[in-house]
Design a protein around this motif. Structure first.
Motif, PDB file in Angstrom:
ATOM      1  N   LEU A   1       5.016  21.582  39.431  1.00 51.73           N
ATOM      2  CA  LEU A   1       5.421  21.978  41.106  1.00 51.73           C
ATOM      3  C   LEU A   1       6.794  21.855  41.263  1.00 51.73           C
ATOM      4  O   LEU A   1       7.055  22.427  42.406  1.00 51.73           O
ATOM      5  CB  LEU A   1       4.137  21.557  41.332  1.00 51.73           C
ATOM      6  N   VAL A   2       6.858  20.512  40.649  1.00 51.50           N
ATOM      7  CA  VAL A   2       8.438  19.490  41.636  1.00 51.50           C
ATOM      8  C   VAL A   2       8.976  20.836  40.845  1.00 51.50           C
ATOM      9  O   VAL A   2      10.071  20.789  40.992  1.00 51.50           O
ATOM     10  CB  VAL A   2       8.223  18.454  41.159  1.00 51.50           C
TER      11      VAL A   2
ATOM     12  N   PHE B   1      -4.012  16.629  35.415  1.00 53.99           N
ATOM     13  CA  PHE B   1      -3.269  16.696  36.626  1.00 53.99           C
ATOM     14  C   PHE B   1      -1.454  16.411  37.146  1.00 53.99           C
ATOM     15  O   PHE B   1      -1.057  17.003  37.243  1.00 53.99           O
ATOM     16  CB  PHE B   1      -3.517  15.924  37.746  1.00 53.99           C
ATOM     17  N   TYR B   2      -1.134  15.395  36.299  1.00 51.07           N
ATOM     18  CA  TYR B   2       0.115  14.975  36.088  1.00 51.07           C
ATOM     19  C   TYR B   2       0.815  16.423  35.505  1.00 51.07           C
ATOM     20  O   TYR B   2       2.128  16.802  36.072  1.00 51.07           O
ATOM     21  CB  TYR B   2       0.128  14.079  35.328  1.00 51.07           C
ATOM     22  N   THR B   3       0.456  17.281  34.853  1.00 53.19           N
ATOM     23  CA  THR B   3       1.032  18.331  34.176  1.00 53.19           C
ATOM     24  C   THR B   3       1.435  19.443  35.233  1.00 53.19           C
ATOM     25  O   THR B   3       2.873  19.962  35.511  1.00 53.19           O
ATOM     26  CB  THR B   3       0.917  19.341  32.530  1.00 53.19           C
ATOM     27  N   ALA B   4       0.484  19.506  35.835  1.00 55.72           N
ATOM     28  CA  ALA B   4       0.547  20.710  37.131  1.00 55.72           C
ATOM     29  C   ALA B   4       1.507  20.238  38.136  1.00 55.72           C
ATOM     30  O   ALA B   4       2.049  20.681  38.769  1.00 55.72           O
ATOM     31  CB  ALA B   4      -0.986  20.478  37.597  1.00 55.72           C
ATOM     32  N   LEU B   5       1.784  18.855  38.211  1.00 59.39           N
ATOM     33  CA  LEU B   5       2.255  18.231  39.446  1.00 59.39           C
ATOM     34  C   LEU B   5       4.187  18.644  39.366  1.00 59.39           C
ATOM     35  O   LEU B   5       4.851  18.923  39.501  1.00 59.39           O
ATOM     36  CB  LEU B   5       1.954  16.154  39.749  1.00 59.39           C
ATOM     37  N   CYS B   6       4.200  17.704  37.826  1.00 56.50           N
ATOM     38  CA  CYS B   6       5.360  18.143  36.852  1.00 56.50           C
ATOM     39  C   CYS B   6       5.575  19.777  37.216  1.00 56.50           C
ATOM     40  O   CYS B   6       6.799  20.167  37.647  1.00 56.50           O
ATOM     41  CB  CYS B   6       5.356  17.486  35.784  1.00 56.50           C
TER      42      CYS B   6
END
Length: 176
Positions: free
Chosen positions: A8-9, A1-6
């Motif tokens: 997208l940012v 999840f954290y990687t996907a959020l990074c």
């Protein structure tokens, strides 16, 4: 999840930074001379010659395009427009990063290298023709050779992973 959020940012940041060029470009694309696409010959006119990949490791392997040079350029570009020389040390670090790196991102970077090369060599591969024929908007691009920057970015990232792997494996220095 954290990687996907990074991710997208990072995409949002990239769009924000490029907005001053991106949005007017998108607006003008419908009335440009490429709005209906360009023919395959024109689209692939500046495909990266596959033999020029040697220049990633060997500088000026096909001569030099500077005036009064000892060996005039004789490669596949006609008139050389780019040089993607990165050097053998960076290529070696990239190979180490791919083989010894522990991060999953190295395969994404390898994909970036492969995509950059496949798109960059353009007319030399059937895959480019499939992209041209099937991917909406792809027929509006000219100069596939400019996509080699994707390969360059991937190689630099892999080299960073390689350097990190070597540094992690280095034996600690014992105090006196």
């Amino acid at each position: 999840f954290y990687t996907a959020l990074c991710f997208l940012v990072a995409v949002a940041l990239a769009v924000g930074l490029s907005a001053i060029q991106l949005f007017p470009g998108v607006e003008m694309s419908s009335i440009s001379n490429r709005a209906g696409g360009v023919g395959f010959e024109e689209a692939t006119e500046t495909s990266y010659p596959p033999l020029e990949l040697l220049e990633y490791a060997i500088p000026r392997v096909f001569g030099d395009s500077r005036i009064l040079t000892k060996t005039p350029y004789f490669g596949g570009w006609g008139e050389r427009i780019v040089s993607d020389f990165v050097g053998a040390p960076l290529l070696l670090l990239a190979a180490i990063g791919l083989a010894m790196g522990r991060r999953r991102g190295r395969f994404l970077l390898l994909g970036l290298v492969i995509a950059g090369v496949v798109i960059g060599i353009g007319k030399s591969t059937r895959l480019y023709f499939l992209l041209y024929a099937l991917v909406p908007g792809f027929d509006s691009f000219r100069s596939p050779g400019t996509f080699m920057f994707l390969a360059d970015l991937g190689l630099v990232g892999l080299a960073a992973f390689g350097l990190q792997a070597l540094l992690e494996r280095r034996a600690p220095v014992q105090a006196g």
